[in-house]
Design a protein around this motif. Structure first.
Motif, PDB file in Angstrom:
ATOM      1  N   ALA A   1     -33.352   8.626  38.559  1.00  0.00           N
ATOM      2  CA  ALA A   1     -32.152   8.379  39.354  1.00  0.00           C
ATOM      3  C   ALA A   1     -31.689   6.932  39.222  1.00  0.00           C
ATOM      4  O   ALA A   1     -30.500   6.654  39.020  1.00  0.00           O
ATOM      5  CB  ALA A   1     -32.412   8.722  40.815  1.00  0.00           C
ATOM      6  N   SER A   2     -32.633   5.994  39.313  1.00  0.00           N
ATOM      7  CA  SER A   2     -32.258   4.584  39.186  1.00  0.00           C
ATOM      8  C   SER A   2     -31.838   4.240  37.763  1.00  0.00           C
ATOM      9  O   SER A   2     -31.061   3.310  37.544  1.00  0.00           O
ATOM     10  CB  SER A   2     -33.425   3.695  39.618  1.00  0.00           C
ATOM     11  OG  SER A   2     -34.575   3.952  38.828  1.00  0.00           O
ATOM     12  N   ALA A   3     -32.352   4.999  36.779  1.00  0.00           N
ATOM     13  CA  ALA A   3     -32.007   4.738  35.377  1.00  0.00           C
ATOM     14  C   ALA A   3     -30.584   5.157  35.048  1.00  0.00           C
ATOM     15  O   ALA A   3     -30.029   4.733  34.019  1.00  0.00           O
ATOM     16  CB  ALA A   3     -32.983   5.467  34.458  1.00  0.00           C
ATOM     17  N   VAL A   4     -29.981   5.986  35.897  1.00  0.00           N
ATOM     18  CA  VAL A   4     -28.609   6.427  35.665  1.00  0.00           C
ATOM     19  C   VAL A   4     -27.676   5.229  35.564  1.00  0.00           C
ATOM     20  O   VAL A   4     -26.761   5.186  34.722  1.00  0.00           O
ATOM     21  CB  VAL A   4     -28.137   7.373  36.791  1.00  0.00           C
ATOM     22  CG1 VAL A   4     -26.626   7.610  36.716  1.00  0.00           C
ATOM     23  CG2 VAL A   4     -28.885   8.700  36.708  1.00  0.00           C
ATOM     24  N   ALA A   5     -27.899   4.225  36.401  1.00  0.00           N
ATOM     25  CA  ALA A   5     -27.021   3.057  36.425  1.00  0.00           C
ATOM     26  C   ALA A   5     -27.010   2.313  35.097  1.00  0.00           C
ATOM     27  O   ALA A   5     -25.979   1.756  34.703  1.00  0.00           O
ATOM     28  CB  ALA A   5     -27.441   2.121  37.557  1.00  0.00           C
ATOM     29  N   LYS A   6     -28.144   2.310  34.381  1.00  0.00           N
ATOM     30  CA  LYS A   6     -28.200   1.613  33.099  1.00  0.00           C
ATOM     31  C   LYS A   6     -27.506   2.404  32.003  1.00  0.00           C
ATOM     32  O   LYS A   6     -26.875   1.835  31.117  1.00  0.00           O
ATOM     33  CB  LYS A   6     -29.656   1.331  32.707  1.00  0.00           C
ATOM     34  CG  LYS A   6     -30.370   0.353  33.617  1.00  0.00           C
ATOM     35  CD  LYS A   6     -31.739  -0.021  33.087  1.00  0.00           C
ATOM     36  CE  LYS A   6     -31.667  -1.118  32.054  1.00  0.00           C
ATOM     37  NZ  LYS A   6     -33.009  -1.648  31.683  1.00  0.00           N
ATOM     38  N   ALA A   7     -27.625   3.729  32.048  1.00  0.00           N
ATOM     39  CA  ALA A   7     -27.034   4.571  31.004  1.00  0.00           C
ATOM     40  C   ALA A   7     -25.580   4.915  31.290  1.00  0.00           C
ATOM     41  O   ALA A   7     -24.796   5.165  30.368  1.00  0.00           O
ATOM     42  CB  ALA A   7     -27.843   5.852  30.836  1.00  0.00           C
ATOM     43  N   LEU A   8     -25.201   4.938  32.579  1.00  0.00           N
ATOM     44  CA  LEU A   8     -23.851   5.350  32.971  1.00  0.00           C
ATOM     45  C   LEU A   8     -23.317   4.363  34.022  1.00  0.00           C
ATOM     46  O   LEU A   8     -23.092   4.721  35.181  1.00  0.00           O
ATOM     47  CB  LEU A   8     -23.904   6.774  33.532  1.00  0.00           C
ATOM     48  CG  LEU A   8     -22.619   7.596  33.586  1.00  0.00           C
ATOM     49  CD1 LEU A   8     -22.028   7.782  32.199  1.00  0.00           C
ATOM     50  CD2 LEU A   8     -22.892   8.954  34.223  1.00  0.00           C
ATOM     51  N   PRO A   9     -23.096   3.103  33.632  1.00  0.00           N
ATOM     52  CA  PRO A   9     -22.725   2.079  34.607  1.00  0.00           C
ATOM     53  C   PRO A   9     -21.381   2.312  35.276  1.00  0.00           C
ATOM     54  O   PRO A   9     -21.143   1.814  36.381  1.00  0.00           O
ATOM     55  CB  PRO A   9     -22.713   0.784  33.771  1.00  0.00           C
ATOM     56  CG  PRO A   9     -22.517   1.237  32.355  1.00  0.00           C
ATOM     57  CD  PRO A   9     -23.211   2.558  32.270  1.00  0.00           C
ATOM     58  N   GLU A  10     -20.501   3.106  34.629  1.00  0.00           N
ATOM     59  CA  GLU A  10     -19.191   3.364  35.234  1.00  0.00           C
ATOM     60  C   GLU A  10     -19.277   4.283  36.437  1.00  0.00           C
ATOM     61  O   GLU A  10     -18.335   4.376  37.235  1.00  0.00           O
ATOM     62  CB  GLU A  10     -18.233   3.950  34.191  1.00  0.00           C
ATOM     63  CG  GLU A  10     -18.627   5.297  33.616  1.00  0.00           C
ATOM     64  CD  GLU A  10     -19.467   5.198  32.362  1.00  0.00           C
ATOM     65  OE1 GLU A  10     -19.427   6.133  31.547  1.00  0.00           O
ATOM     66  OE2 GLU A  10     -20.177   4.175  32.201  1.00  0.00           O
TER      67      GLU A  10
END
Length: 481
Positions: free
Chosen positions: A350-359
């Motif tokens: 869940a936290s890794a989403v921000a790195k892969a999908l920052p928009e």
């Protein structure tokens, strides 16, 4: 003639056509570096029955079975063209031709649809890129299988070496045996021999040097004729830039990690943010199997409906970091028997989403339960959407995404009402949308996403490696944007 006789005659006719497809597909692959696909599924090195089953599976996506009688004319048309390295989806050719109302012949339509891969437009075959595997565990051996499978034409990626710590007694023989037979993924497709005198494994003619080392800073890869290689670290021992930089020894050009990267290491999910990798970036991560499973459908849903917030609950197969029987473990619960318990644990997906999908600015939370199955997991993605919709609309949209969008290699779709986890062993997609389990109520949507956390993830890793090595060939017909 009875109805049964008619069905059997039809089956034999389709078998004959599929059999005649095999040498055409093989020749295109070997001689022109063309990978023939059917709705994103490669037909290279497939048996007659596999080709027919792949055609039949199209009904799960497009709503009706695709016949080899429909696709064979397009395959024949490809043999008349001056094709360069590419991936060509004959399922998509048949589907788009059916919807085209211009009255073109199959040959004319095919030539137009793949024009970017022919004549002056075609790209040149690229020299093969050396690959080194650091570690040879579950993911490492599956990546090895994929690299050997894709070596076909002699171009693309070339597995040159694996680096492992030496075990006691017949180490190389035992490692070759683990590559040859797998309790989950079955037999290796081909032949494997061992040259103990030179520490080499020869798999389908590919000579793979086994290098023994427990310290990456001590290996000079140029001593083995390896140059500018991409090293895939599948040990997870180092996850930050400082640790992974240890791999940048003579002969290594880039390092790819098969675990979530820490700090400023880019986490790459192919299909979502692989095009953000800078050409001079030497260290990157392929994130986790769960991140790869949830980010593509999350991106798709955000683009169409908007996402205000979400939660992902993963029901995950057990892994090697758990104990087979109760024993001491550094984590609170993973010391309990993996084969006998459901084990609540954490997930960084869940936290890794921000790195892969920052928009995506929506907050995404997550948790995980390990369960007693050896492979295939399911992510339950619960989303609050920006607008109300219906279950039918969401399913139609995701079916189309899996069929004709830039995410079609990442997202698969199945409507079979009796599907269970073992049905997805060997899936090459990052995740598979289970249509029957999908729930939508106004602005709330719950997606059930199956994923082979071993093989599907390994396929995503290979796609990233192909991209950064420059051997990721274009696909035709081009997917809709």
């Amino acid at each position: 003639m009875t109805v049964n006789d008619d069905s059997f005659t039809n089956w034999m006719h389709r078998e004959e056509i599929a059999e005649s497809m095999i040498p055409i597909i093989g020749k295109l692959h070997r001689e022109q570096d063309v990978n023939v696909l059917l709705h994103s599924r490669s037909l290279v090195n497939k048996s007659v029955v596999s080709i027919l089953k792949t055609h039949r599976f199209a009904r799960q996506i497009a709503g009706e079975e695709l016949s080899v009688t429909e696709t064979m004319p397009f395959l024949k048309a490809l043999t008349t063209l001056d094709l360069g390295p590419s991936q060509i989806d004959i399922g998509m050719l048949a589907a788009t031709y059916r919807a085209d109302g211009r009255g073109l012949s199959v040959e004319e339509f095919t030539a137009e649809a793949v024009a970017g891969a022919t004549g002056d437009n075609k790209i040149e075959r690229r020299a093969s890129r050396d690959v080194v595997l650091y570690g040879f565990g579950r993911i490492g051996r599956l990546i090895a299988r994929l690299l050997i499978e894709k070596a076909g034409s002699g171009n693309g990626l070339r597995l040159r070496a694996i680096v492992v710590r030496k075990g006691s007694g017949q180490d190389i023989v035992k490692r070759a045996s683990l590559l040859r037979r797998d309790s989950i993924h079955g037999q290796f497709q081909g032949t494997i021999t061992v040259d103990e005198a030179t520490n080499k494994i020869i798999a389908n003619g590919n000579e793979i040097q086994v290098i023994y080392s427990d310290d990456p800073t001590t290996v000079d890869y140029t001593a083995y004729g390896i140059k500018d290689a991409i090293l895939i670290d599948n040990t997870g021992r180092w996850r930050d830039r400082e640790g992974l930089t240890k791999h940048l020894q003579p002969g290594i050009g880039k390092v790819v990690l098969t675990a979530p990267g820490k700090g400023d290491v880019p986490n790459i999910v192919h299909g979502v943010n692989h095009d953000t990798v800078k050409p001079d970036e030497r260290i990157l991560s392929c994130a986790s199997c769960t991140t790869n499973a949830i980010v593509p459908p999350l991106k798709a849903m955000a683009e169409e409906y908007g996402v205000l917030r979400g939660h992902v609950e993963t029901v995950h197969s057990y892994t090697n970091d758990q104990n087979l029987l109760d024993n001491y473990h550094g984590s609170d619960r993973r010391g309990r028997s993996a084969a006998l318990n459901m084990v609540i644990t954490e997930t960084g997906a869940a936290s890794a989403v921000a790195k892969a999908l920052p928009e995506l600015k929506a907050p995404i939370t997550g948790s995980s339960i390990r369960v007693p199955v050896p492979d295939v997991s399911i992510a339950i993605l619960s989303l609050r959407l920006e607008r109300e919709t219906t279950r039918e609309e969401v399913l139609d949209y995701l079916r189309n995404v899996s069929l004709a969008s830039p995410l079609k290699r990442q997202i698969d779709f199945i409507s079979a009402p009796d599907a269970v986890s073992s049905d997805f062993i060997g899936s090459r997609h990052a995740s598979i949308v289970d249509a029957g389990a999908t729930k939508v109520d106004g602005d709330n949507a719950i997606l059930y996403l199956w994923y082979d956390n071993e093989f599907g993830y390994s396929c995503q890793v290979i796609r990233v490696v192909q991209h950064v090595s420059g051997v990721e060939y274009p696909t035709y017909p081009a997917p809709a944007v």
